[in-house]
Write a protein that holds these residues in place. Structure first.
Motif, short mmCIF file in Angstrom:
data_model
loop_
_atom_site.label_atom_id
_atom_site.label_comp_id
_atom_site.label_asym_id
_atom_site.label_seq_id
_atom_site.Cartn_x
_atom_site.Cartn_y
_atom_site.Cartn_z
N ARG A 249 10.13 6.11 8.08
CA ARG A 249 10.18 5.02 7.10
C ARG A 249 9.90 3.68 7.79
O ARG A 249 9.15 2.86 7.27
N ARG A 250 10.49 3.48 8.96
CA ARG A 250 10.27 2.23 9.69
C ARG A 250 8.82 2.09 10.14
O ARG A 250 8.24 0.99 10.07
N LEU A 251 8.21 3.17 10.59
CA LEU A 251 6.82 3.12 11.00
C LEU A 251 5.90 2.83 9.81
O LEU A 251 4.93 2.09 9.94
N THR A 252 6.22 3.38 8.66
CA THR A 252 5.42 3.13 7.46
C THR A 252 5.52 1.68 7.03
O THR A 252 4.52 1.04 6.69
N ILE A 253 6.72 1.13 7.06
CA ILE A 253 6.92 -0.27 6.70
C ILE A 253 6.17 -1.19 7.67
O ILE A 253 5.52 -2.16 7.27
N ALA A 254 6.21 -0.88 8.97
CA ALA A 254 5.51 -1.69 9.97
C ALA A 254 3.99 -1.62 9.76
O ALA A 254 3.29 -2.63 9.87
N ALA A 255 3.48 -0.45 9.42
CA ALA A 255 2.03 -0.30 9.21
C ALA A 255 1.59 -1.06 7.96
O ALA A 255 0.54 -1.71 7.95
N ALA B 104 3.06 -3.69 6.68
CA ALA B 104 3.19 -5.12 6.95
C ALA B 104 2.05 -5.63 7.84
O ALA B 104 1.61 -6.77 7.69
N ALA B 105 1.54 -4.81 8.74
CA ALA B 105 0.49 -5.23 9.66
C ALA B 105 -0.91 -5.05 9.09
O ALA B 105 -1.87 -5.60 9.64
#
Length: 77
Positions: free
Chosen positions: A6-12, A14-15
Motif C-alpha cells: 500500500r505504501r509503495l502504491t501511494i508513493a508511486a 504521488a511521484a
C-alpha cells in the motif's frame, strides 16, 4: 506485506505527476538569446538586441548608468 504494498502504491501515485512533467521542464528552461549582429548585445531585460552607446560625460555629482544609458546622481541606481 499488505501495508508495504500500500505504501509503495501511494508513493508511486504521488511521484507520477513529477515524473511526467520533468522532461517538459528541460525544454522550457533552455531558451537561447537572439543572434545579435553588427556589435549589438543581447539585453535580457527588454528581450531584444541593443546597440551599445558610448558613456556620456556626466556632470559633477553624477555617474553613467550603463543599464539605463543615462547620467544619474551619485547614490542612485
Amino acid at each position: 506485506m499488505r501495508s508495504l504494498l500500500r505504501r509503495l502504491t501511494i508513493a508511486a501515485v504521488a511521484a507520477a505527476p513529477l515524473a511526467t512533467a520533468s522532461p517538459l521542464g528541460a525544454g522550457i528552461g533552455s531558451a537561447e538569446p537572439l543572434n545579435c549582429v553588427n556589435g549589438q548585445f543581447w539585453d535580457p531585460i527588454t528581450n531584444t538586441c541593443q546597440t551599445p552607446r558610448p558613456a556620456q560625460d556626466c556632470g559633477p555629482g553624477q555617474y553613467w548608468n550603463a543599464l539605463s544609458n543615462v547620467c544619474r546622481p551619485l547614490g542612485q541606481l
